[in-house]
Write a protein that holds these residues in place. Sequence first.
Motif, mmCIF file in Angstrom:
data_model
loop_
_atom_site.group_PDB
_atom_site.id
_atom_site.type_symbol
_atom_site.label_atom_id
_atom_site.label_comp_id
_atom_site.label_asym_id
_atom_site.label_seq_id
_atom_site.Cartn_x
_atom_site.Cartn_y
_atom_site.Cartn_z
ATOM 1 N N ARG A 7 -8.843 -6.376 -15.412
ATOM 2 C CA ARG A 7 -7.616 -5.738 -15.882
ATOM 3 C C ARG A 7 -6.524 -5.945 -14.850
ATOM 4 O O ARG A 7 -6.810 -6.270 -13.692
ATOM 5 N N PRO A 8 -5.249 -5.765 -15.250
ATOM 6 C CA PRO A 8 -4.172 -5.830 -14.261
ATOM 7 C C PRO A 8 -4.367 -4.751 -13.194
ATOM 8 O O PRO A 8 -4.813 -3.637 -13.501
ATOM 9 N N SER A 9 -4.083 -5.089 -11.972
ATOM 10 C CA SER A 9 -4.168 -4.118 -10.882
ATOM 11 C C SER A 9 -3.138 -3.021 -11.091
ATOM 12 O O SER A 9 -2.036 -3.275 -11.587
ATOM 13 N N ASP A 13 -5.496 1.433 -7.456
ATOM 14 C CA ASP A 13 -6.439 0.479 -6.867
ATOM 15 C C ASP A 13 -6.164 0.240 -5.385
ATOM 16 O O ASP A 13 -6.999 -0.347 -4.684
ATOM 17 N N ALA A 14 -5.003 0.658 -4.898
ATOM 18 C CA ALA A 14 -4.548 0.278 -3.558
ATOM 19 C C ALA A 14 -5.558 0.609 -2.462
ATOM 20 O O ALA A 14 -5.789 -0.208 -1.560
ATOM 21 N N GLY A 15 -6.180 1.771 -2.500
ATOM 22 C CA GLY A 15 -7.139 2.150 -1.457
ATOM 23 C C GLY A 15 -8.329 1.200 -1.395
ATOM 24 O O GLY A 15 -8.702 0.728 -0.316
ATOM 25 N N ALA A 16 -8.924 0.915 -2.541
ATOM 26 C CA ALA A 16 -10.075 0.008 -2.588
ATOM 27 C C ALA A 16 -9.659 -1.420 -2.232
ATOM 28 O O ALA A 16 -10.394 -2.130 -1.533
ATOM 29 N N LEU A 17 -8.468 -1.828 -2.680
ATOM 30 C CA LEU A 17 -8.009 -3.184 -2.361
ATOM 31 C C LEU A 17 -7.669 -3.320 -0.879
ATOM 32 O O LEU A 17 -7.861 -4.397 -0.293
ATOM 33 N N LEU A 18 -7.209 -2.241 -0.253
ATOM 34 C CA LEU A 18 -6.991 -2.247 1.199
ATOM 35 C C LEU A 18 -8.322 -2.409 1.919
ATOM 36 O O LEU A 18 -8.442 -3.204 2.864
ATOM 37 N N GLN A 19 -9.332 -1.693 1.479
ATOM 38 C CA GLN A 19 -10.666 -1.811 2.065
ATOM 39 C C GLN A 19 -11.180 -3.244 1.919
ATOM 40 O O GLN A 19 -11.745 -3.814 2.859
ATOM 41 N N LEU A 20 -10.963 -3.846 0.748
ATOM 42 C CA LEU A 20 -11.397 -5.224 0.512
ATOM 43 C C LEU A 20 -10.630 -6.194 1.404
ATOM 44 O O LEU A 20 -11.220 -7.114 1.988
ATOM 45 N N ALA A 21 -9.338 -6.004 1.547
ATOM 46 C CA ALA A 21 -8.531 -6.885 2.407
ATOM 47 C C ALA A 21 -8.988 -6.786 3.857
ATOM 48 O O ALA A 21 -9.073 -7.799 4.577
ATOM 49 N N ARG A 22 -9.276 -5.568 4.320
ATOM 50 C CA ARG A 22 -9.751 -5.374 5.697
ATOM 51 C C ARG A 22 -11.096 -6.070 5.899
ATOM 52 O O ARG A 22 -11.308 -6.762 6.894
ATOM 53 N N GLN A 52 3.650 -6.433 -11.434
ATOM 54 C CA GLN A 52 3.896 -5.797 -12.730
ATOM 55 C C GLN A 52 5.304 -6.060 -13.234
ATOM 56 O O GLN A 52 5.529 -6.171 -14.434
ATOM 57 N N SER A 53 6.268 -6.192 -12.323
ATOM 58 C CA SER A 53 7.658 -6.322 -12.742
ATOM 59 C C SER A 53 8.101 -7.761 -12.976
ATOM 60 O O SER A 53 9.140 -7.986 -13.579
ATOM 61 N N PHE A 54 7.332 -8.727 -12.511
ATOM 62 C CA PHE A 54 7.705 -10.123 -12.690
ATOM 63 C C PHE A 54 6.717 -10.807 -13.624
ATOM 64 O O PHE A 54 5.969 -11.697 -13.222
ATOM 65 N N SER A 55 6.721 -10.394 -14.863
ATOM 66 C CA SER A 55 5.807 -10.943 -15.864
ATOM 67 C C SER A 55 5.961 -12.460 -15.935
ATOM 68 O O SER A 55 7.066 -12.971 -16.073
ATOM 69 N N GLY A 56 4.860 -13.170 -15.833
ATOM 70 C CA GLY A 56 4.882 -14.629 -15.897
ATOM 71 C C GLY A 56 5.146 -15.283 -14.558
ATOM 72 O O GLY A 56 4.975 -16.476 -14.405
ATOM 73 N N GLU A 57 5.557 -14.492 -13.565
ATOM 74 C CA GLU A 57 5.856 -15.037 -12.244
ATOM 75 C C GLU A 57 4.740 -14.724 -11.256
ATOM 76 O O GLU A 57 4.526 -15.456 -10.307
ATOM 77 N N SER A 58 4.074 -13.616 -11.463
ATOM 78 C CA SER A 58 3.006 -13.196 -10.562
ATOM 79 C C SER A 58 1.967 -12.428 -11.364
ATOM 80 O O SER A 58 2.233 -11.962 -12.464
#
Length: 179
Positions: A7-9, A13-22, A52-58
């Motif tokens: 699904r779209p982020s 999700d930020a906390g878990a994605l921060l843990q994954l990035a670390r 989310q705000s740049f549909s088709g760009e990111s």
Amino acid sequence: MAVITIRPSVEKDAGALLQLARLTAEEGFGLASPQEFSTTADTIKKRIATAQSFSGESCMLTAEAGETIAGQLSFFRSPEEKYRHHGSFSMSLFPEWRGRGAGQQLMKSFLAWADTAEGLEKITLEVLAGNESARSLYRKFGFIEEGRLLRHVKFRGRYEDLLLMARLKERNGFSPPRV
């Protein structure tokens, strides 16, 4: 095997994605070394908002199994006219989800999204030469090696080549016909 949903982020999700990035930095796969790691949850929330705000760009996608985040994929295009026909992505998975289909599901969803992105003709990525499982996944989805930067990464006293891989949009799009 657990059912993996893509699904779209979203901001939560930020906390878990921060843990994954670390974790990715600690393993040597990210751009920063662990001691240089400075990403925050707010930084990730801003990236999600941008996607989310740049549909088709990111595009930022999250893979989850039930309530557990398994991994993520982020894609961004350059705003400059000369480079708008292509963009780059990165993908990371928690170790316990590697080899269990999460990466394959992320790739399928991402390429289906890429098929609808207006003017997108090429997708690129960078991967460490020694990351054979990631390289195998990317080849399975039609990515080819475009270049090799020798001894480009130095982590914990060891050098590693960095591979540049890409996939060009075909007549039938990016979505792989056999995967």
